[in-house]
Design a protein around this motif. Structure first.
Motif, mmCIF file in Angstrom:
data_model
loop_
_atom_site.group_PDB
_atom_site.id
_atom_site.type_symbol
_atom_site.label_atom_id
_atom_site.label_comp_id
_atom_site.label_asym_id
_atom_site.label_seq_id
_atom_site.Cartn_x
_atom_site.Cartn_y
_atom_site.Cartn_z
ATOM 1 N N ALA A 1 43.402 24.144 45.987
ATOM 2 C CA ALA A 1 44.567 24.790 45.099
ATOM 3 C C ALA A 1 43.166 25.018 43.528
ATOM 4 O O ALA A 1 44.258 24.456 42.581
ATOM 5 C CB ALA A 1 45.050 24.273 45.220
ATOM 6 N N THR A 2 41.918 25.595 43.351
ATOM 7 C CA THR A 2 41.879 25.530 42.034
ATOM 8 C C THR A 2 42.842 26.158 40.679
ATOM 9 O O THR A 2 43.174 26.016 39.910
ATOM 10 C CB THR A 2 40.759 26.217 41.857
ATOM 11 O OG1 THR A 2 39.511 25.888 42.796
ATOM 12 C CG2 THR A 2 39.900 26.094 40.512
ATOM 13 N N PHE A 3 43.450 27.124 41.495
ATOM 14 C CA PHE A 3 44.232 28.001 40.682
ATOM 15 C C PHE A 3 46.013 27.759 41.450
ATOM 16 O O PHE A 3 46.198 28.898 41.329
ATOM 17 C CB PHE A 3 44.046 29.542 39.597
ATOM 18 C CG PHE A 3 42.297 29.621 39.646
ATOM 19 C CD1 PHE A 3 42.154 29.828 38.093
ATOM 20 C CD2 PHE A 3 41.078 30.011 39.943
ATOM 21 C CE1 PHE A 3 41.804 29.227 37.452
ATOM 22 C CE2 PHE A 3 40.074 29.643 39.027
ATOM 23 C CZ PHE A 3 40.625 29.651 37.832
ATOM 24 N N GLY A 4 46.424 27.383 41.854
ATOM 25 C CA GLY A 4 46.930 26.272 42.498
ATOM 26 C C GLY A 4 48.307 26.488 41.881
ATOM 27 O O GLY A 4 49.204 25.648 41.367
ATOM 28 N N LEU A 5 49.195 27.211 40.688
ATOM 29 C CA LEU A 5 49.291 27.297 39.655
ATOM 30 C C LEU A 5 50.287 29.091 39.298
ATOM 31 O O LEU A 5 49.682 30.168 39.939
ATOM 32 C CB LEU A 5 49.518 27.066 37.656
ATOM 33 C CG LEU A 5 49.537 25.599 37.991
ATOM 34 C CD1 LEU A 5 48.631 25.171 36.636
ATOM 35 C CD2 LEU A 5 50.465 25.099 38.480
ATOM 36 N N PRO A 6 51.729 29.134 39.548
ATOM 37 C CA PRO A 6 52.292 30.595 39.727
ATOM 38 C C PRO A 6 52.022 31.599 38.733
ATOM 39 O O PRO A 6 51.729 32.571 38.527
ATOM 40 C CB PRO A 6 53.699 30.372 40.275
ATOM 41 C CG PRO A 6 54.021 28.958 39.734
ATOM 42 C CD PRO A 6 52.900 28.117 40.015
ATOM 43 N N VAL A 7 50.930 31.337 37.067
ATOM 44 C CA VAL A 7 50.686 31.063 36.524
ATOM 45 C C VAL A 7 49.055 32.352 36.582
ATOM 46 O O VAL A 7 49.314 33.463 35.987
ATOM 47 C CB VAL A 7 50.358 30.787 35.179
ATOM 48 C CG1 VAL A 7 51.869 30.324 34.428
ATOM 49 C CG2 VAL A 7 49.489 29.208 35.444
ATOM 50 N N PHE A 8 48.522 31.856 38.093
ATOM 51 C CA PHE A 8 47.594 33.002 38.118
ATOM 52 C C PHE A 8 47.467 33.912 38.695
ATOM 53 O O PHE A 8 48.033 33.138 39.891
ATOM 54 C CB PHE A 8 46.625 32.092 39.313
ATOM 55 C CG PHE A 8 45.850 30.702 37.158
ATOM 56 C CD1 PHE A 8 45.448 30.592 36.497
ATOM 57 C CD2 PHE A 8 45.987 29.221 37.899
ATOM 58 C CE1 PHE A 8 44.797 30.171 35.951
ATOM 59 C CE2 PHE A 8 45.733 28.692 36.830
ATOM 60 C CZ PHE A 8 45.491 28.847 35.734
ATOM 61 N N HIS A 9 47.510 34.809 38.419
ATOM 62 C CA HIS A 9 47.734 36.433 39.119
ATOM 63 C C HIS A 9 45.849 36.910 38.769
ATOM 64 O O HIS A 9 46.325 37.413 37.657
ATOM 65 C CB HIS A 9 48.759 37.253 38.447
ATOM 66 C CG HIS A 9 50.379 36.600 38.985
ATOM 67 N ND1 HIS A 9 50.638 37.042 40.333
ATOM 68 C CD2 HIS A 9 50.414 35.203 38.717
ATOM 69 C CE1 HIS A 9 52.010 36.241 40.099
ATOM 70 N NE2 HIS A 9 52.139 36.043 39.093
ATOM 71 N N HIS A 10 45.190 37.103 39.468
ATOM 72 C CA HIS A 10 43.287 37.467 38.374
ATOM 73 C C HIS A 10 43.846 38.804 38.550
ATOM 74 O O HIS A 10 43.715 39.386 39.770
ATOM 75 C CB HIS A 10 42.483 36.759 39.481
ATOM 76 C CG HIS A 10 42.061 35.040 39.295
ATOM 77 N ND1 HIS A 10 42.488 34.467 40.537
ATOM 78 C CD2 HIS A 10 42.372 35.106 38.427
ATOM 79 C CE1 HIS A 10 41.773 33.291 40.179
ATOM 80 N NE2 HIS A 10 42.728 32.933 38.557
ATOM 81 N N PRO A 11 43.095 39.683 37.635
ATOM 82 C CA PRO A 11 43.491 41.226 37.313
ATOM 83 C C PRO A 11 42.146 41.357 38.043
ATOM 84 O O PRO A 11 41.422 41.280 38.487
ATOM 85 C CB PRO A 11 43.706 41.308 35.771
ATOM 86 C CG PRO A 11 42.873 40.125 34.977
ATOM 87 C CD PRO A 11 42.819 39.240 36.586
ATOM 88 N N ASP A 12 42.303 42.551 38.364
ATOM 89 C CA ASP A 12 41.365 43.502 38.825
ATOM 90 C C ASP A 12 39.941 43.411 37.929
ATOM 91 O O ASP A 12 40.440 43.947 36.576
ATOM 92 C CB ASP A 12 41.644 45.350 39.039
ATOM 93 C CG ASP A 12 40.677 46.500 39.644
ATOM 94 O OD1 ASP A 12 40.011 45.839 39.858
ATOM 95 O OD2 ASP A 12 41.420 47.098 39.848
ATOM 96 N N PRO A 13 39.384 43.223 38.698
ATOM 97 C CA PRO A 13 37.436 42.488 37.881
ATOM 98 C C PRO A 13 36.813 43.899 37.400
ATOM 99 O O PRO A 13 36.746 44.095 35.929
ATOM 100 C CB PRO A 13 36.542 42.069 39.144
ATOM 101 C CG PRO A 13 37.143 42.073 39.754
ATOM 102 C CD PRO A 13 38.926 42.141 39.726
ATOM 103 N N VAL A 14 37.599 45.054 37.723
ATOM 104 C CA VAL A 14 37.161 46.478 37.237
ATOM 105 C C VAL A 14 37.432 46.561 35.568
ATOM 106 O O VAL A 14 36.915 47.527 35.188
ATOM 107 C CB VAL A 14 37.417 47.651 38.343
ATOM 108 C CG1 VAL A 14 37.073 48.848 37.834
ATOM 109 C CG2 VAL A 14 36.066 47.885 39.483
ATOM 110 N N ASP A 15 38.772 46.122 35.717
ATOM 111 C CA ASP A 15 39.573 46.471 34.455
ATOM 112 C C ASP A 15 39.295 45.580 33.404
ATOM 113 O O ASP A 15 39.300 45.673 32.137
ATOM 114 C CB ASP A 15 41.121 45.553 34.965
ATOM 115 C CG ASP A 15 41.614 47.858 35.646
ATOM 116 O OD1 ASP A 15 40.982 48.328 36.064
ATOM 117 O OD2 ASP A 15 43.065 47.669 35.965
#
Lengths: 343, 527
Positions: free
Chosen positions: A143-157
């Protein structure tokens, strides 16, 4: 919350890690044990000094690269999809999509299937085979990024953002901090796909693992050591060039050779601006090798286990959300995994 | 909004002041219309959107997620606007980057509270994340992108090739979106002026006196005064009436109605606001009862009187006297103050010292008078200029007090420090019925370097005994040497004392906590 009735007798949570009793083996033990099942090669999961190590061939290679060939007395390679049985326990592995060689460890015993996913992600990574959904009774998730603030964007962007910054400051060099195993190579591939064809200059700490990735037919393009020029003196040849190294390299005199560097750091933590700011990062790249919040939840829906056990990271929020969704979940509160550091 | 949010992000991540300045200048040159003016106001903290406050943002947040997840997220991120911008549910509608600040601000200013919330939802649903962040930061004020109002004024001066002194002088005269300012800078109108208005004028400030200054300067060139421990104020009187301004130029007239009665005089005075009366001074604590309030009742005025101790004059009648040397301004000031109501105004008297040694003695004696922080030295031949001018005004504070205290609790900071334990609760020993215990006496969160902060953070993580949300209790083993300006009785604190401006002086990794200060030693210093 009690463990599943039928696992109580054969799975235990100990200080060393999750222990599979009939197999006499720990999953990712944090201290040396007789028999270890290792999900992937990151130092906090793969430690030296175990009696026997069961892992994918690539994870075993990576451990040997990091710790030397004597990192264990006995290694037992278990490629994706192959099975190994001992004392009525069947062990197999499936891709976790985290770093090269990373595996979910699948344990089957008396009709119950437990999957320890280790660290994993669902997003695009050109260096890896993607995460494989393995339906099971018990799913052990990080659950490293187990918080609702984490929405990883597209790495290409994210890479495009870096390229814009470089165009704005053509006279400056560009240092990208990235974890030596997995992240660095993924960023290199992304740079190549974005059309960057110049040599990438690398810190010595990245050399062995980059060589290994390339030996596995992962094409990273031309890599040159960033050691040219004099120690402690800015090297004008690096102007306009991309240099990569572990984030810690910036603190040393090694970094003095970088002319006026744009400081960049590829990490899921860069999502929080204060974190980027704190580290003096000018161009944060939100690129993570872990599942973000929607992917953690989606994965648990996909796997659809009877119980979800959460090992490390921000387990409180994930536990809350899963319970709210009517799932049976518990936090194992394991210590020793460095979810807060380099990721 | 796209341009502005990009600017804010650039400002946030540029570590260097000059880079920030360059980003501001390039934005000022390209931004247009009122988007520029409102953007400037958002950065300087002068944008007032009455209906959009933290409370509304919290309400919006609670509709975006549940309370537990919000609390955990906010605790982790450490910034309300950023938390909400990240938590906001992914919208089904296509994103739109075309909202302008001009439209956003004018709509919010006209809107009722309910309408404002409706607009905010609409924008949050349609904006990309960085713009959401910028919108929420702008709406709640306090952008925290490391740009002071001063830096913004420097950028304006640079972008329009104007003198910074002129921008500073004009600044108090203008309001967002600053039509007067930009019209003047673009050559369409005259420079705005203060004639007939009671507005703030930029203050002259002092440098701390360094050891080398005492060798460099002849003491006889300076006018010496006590440095009074009150609040710096400026009083401006004109046809518009009498107004009182704080050090930063905020209008604080409403809190001090007794000082802004008609005076029968027009001009601008500089001085210190003190508690009590000229004959009987009150403490800084007394003054605090009156500061930062929206008004004052008759009984408060009677119970907690205040007065202004004047030390300089900028204007008398219609005459600007700032260019006169101090030695000529002082007699003018003296004449003016003599005619003002004596309950509320007096003169800061000069101090005589024969030489630096003599002055050093006087300064050391300040410790005995809690209302005197040290001495001020002002060049007798100097004009009244804005800002800190080298070699003109000096402050020479008495040495702070010090105490060795034990770290008991630590809390994660906000903003830049959101993942570091940077706020410390510190304790001294006290004897109680149950024996010798540590009681908290101060909270400190400054005075250490970034490197020390990382070490402190590691210490906290390695020695945590209990967690209470963002607060950790640590093993009582680390001693820090704390510097503080003074210590007061405080019934609100368990220890019965409260320190003023406690800050880290040194981290005593070497010291045993048994050797930390005893409460009785601190009580001895109470003023």
């Amino acid at each position: 919350m009690s463990l599943l009735g039928d696992t109580k007798n054969w799975v235990e949570v100990r200080a060393e890690g999750v222990f599979i009793k009939p197999l006499k083996a720990y999953i990712d033990p944090v201290r040396p044990v007789e028999r270890a099942l290792i999900t992937h090669g990151h130092a906090d999961h793969a430690r030296a000094g175990h009696g026997t190590v069961i892992a994918t061939p690539q994870t075993l290679d990576i451990m040997a690269l990091r710790y030397g060939a004597a990192f264990t007395n006995n290694s037992l390679p278990l490629p994706y999809g192959e099975r190994f049985t001992d004392n009525q326990v069947t062990v197999s592995t499936a891709s976790a999509g985290h770093v090269l060689g990373s595996a979910q460890i699948i344990i089957e015993y008396k009709g119950t299937r437990l999957v320890a996913a280790g660290d994993y992600k669902r997003s695009y990574d050109p260096t890896l085979t993607p995460f494989e959904v393995v339906p099971c009774d018990i799913f052990i998730t990080e659950a490293t990024f187990g918080l609702p603030v984490f929405h990883h964007p597209d790495p290409v962007d994210e890479i495009a953002k870096l390229m814009r910054m470089r165009a704005l400051f053509p006279e400056r060099s560009c240092f990208i901090g990235a974890y030596a195993l997995g992240k660095a190579q993924r960023v290199m591939m992304l740079l190549r796909q974005a059309g960057y064809q110049d040599p990438i200059y690398i810190h010595g700490a990245l050399q062995k693992l980059c060589d290994y990735y390339q030996s596995q037919d992962i094409e990273l393009g031309e890599l040159l050591p960033a050691t040219a020029g004099q120690r402690g003196v800015s090297n004008p040849e690096l102007r306009g060039k991309i240099i990569m190294g572990p984030p810690s390299a910036l603190g040393g005199t090694w970094a003095h050779r970088l002319p006026d560097p744009i400081i960049s750091f590829a990490s899921g933590w860069m999502q929080v601006k204060a974190r980027a700011k704190q580290r003096g990062v000018e161009c944060p790249l939100i690129i993570s090798d872990h599942a973000d919040w929607p992917d953690l939840l989606q994965t648990i829906e996909d796997v659809n286990p009877r119980e979800t056990w959460i090992t490390h990271g921000n387990e409180e929020a994930l536990l809350h959300e899963l319970t709210k969704r009517g799932r049976v979940a518990r936090a194992l509160s394991l210590l020793g995994y460095e979810s807060e550091s380099e990721e | 909004m796209k341009q502005f949010s990009q600017l804010l992000e650039n400002l946030l991540f540029s570590p260097r002041r000059n880079d920030k300045l360059a980003h501001l200048v390039s934005w000022l040159k390209t931004a247009s219309g009122d988007s520029r003016g409102f953007g400037v106001a958002a950065i300087t903290g002068d944008l007032n959107l009455p209906h959009v406050k933290g409370k509304m943002i919290r309400d919006l947040a609670s509709s975006a997620t549940d309370e537990v997840l919000f609390a955990l997220s906010y605790d982790f991120v450490g910034d309300l606007a950023e938390t909400v911008s990240l938590l906001w549910p992914k919208s089904e509608v296509p994103l739109n980057s075309e909202f302008s600040i001009e439209d956003i601000v004018s709509q919010l200013q006209k809107a009722s509270r309910k309408e404002a919330e409706h607009y905010m939802r609409h924008w949050l649903d349609h904006m990309p994340q960085t713009q959401k962040w910028a919108l929420l930061k702008m709406a709640t004020g306090g952008l925290r992108v490391g740009v002071s109002a001063r830096l913004m004024r420097l950028a304006i001066a640079e972008a329009f090739d104007a003198a910074i002194e002129e921008i500073e002088e004009v600044w108090p005269l203008i309001l967002p979106p600053y039509h007067d300012l930009f019209d003047w800078l673009e050559g369409h109108s005259e420079r705005p002026n203060a004639e007939g208005r009671s507005v703030f004028r930029p203050l002259m400030l002092a440098h701390p006196l360094e050891e080398v200054d005492r060798q460099k300067y002849e003491l006889s060139h300076f006018h010496i005064e006590w440095k009074w421990d009150g609040a710096r104020v400026q009083l401006a009187a004109s046809e518009e009436g009498v107004k009182l301004f704080s050090r930063s130029g905020d209008d604080i007239s409403a809190a001090f109605p007794e000082l802004v009665q008609p005076l029968g005089w027009q001009g601008v005075l500089d001085g210190e606001l003190l508690a009590g009366t000229p004959e009987c001074l009150g403490s800084f604590n007394d003054l605090q009862q009156r500061l930062n309030r929206k008004g004052a009742s008759k009984s408060q005025i009677a119970k907690q009187p205040v007065f202004m101790r004047c030390y300089d004059i900028l204007q008398t009648g219609q005459t600007d006297v700032r260019d006169l040397p101090l030695k000529e301004r002082k007699p003018i000031l003296q004449d003016v103050v003599a005619d003002l109501p004596q309950t509320y105004f007096d003169l800061s008297e000069g101090v005589e010292a024969k030489g630096w040694d003599d002055l050093t003695l006087l300064r050391d004696q300040c410790r005995d008078n809690p209302l005197i922080e040290g001495v001020m030295l002002k060049d007798k031949n100097g004009p009244y200029q804005l800002g800190r001018i080298k070699g003109q005004w000096f402050k020479w504070k008495r040495d702070p007090f010090e105490a060795d205290l034990v770290v008991l609790y630590a809390q994660r900071g906000h903003g830049k420090r959101s993942s570091l334990y940077s706020d410390f609760t510190l304790a001294a020993w006290a004897d109680t019925d149950t024996g010798r215990v540590l009681v908290p006496v101060a909270k400190a969160y400054s005075g250490f370097t970034d490197v020390e902060l990382r070490k402190l953070d590691k210490f906290v993580r390695d020695h945590t005994t209990q967690k209470f949300g963002p607060v950790r209790e640590v093993e009582p083993k680390l001693v820090v040497q704390i510097a503080f300006d003074s210590i007061h009785r405080s019934p609100r604190h368990k220890s019965g004392v409260a320190m003023r401006f406690p800050r880290f002086h040194a981290i005593r990794w070497d010291k045993d906590c048994e050797d930390a200060a005893h409460l009785s030693e601190l009580e001895h210093l109470v003023t």
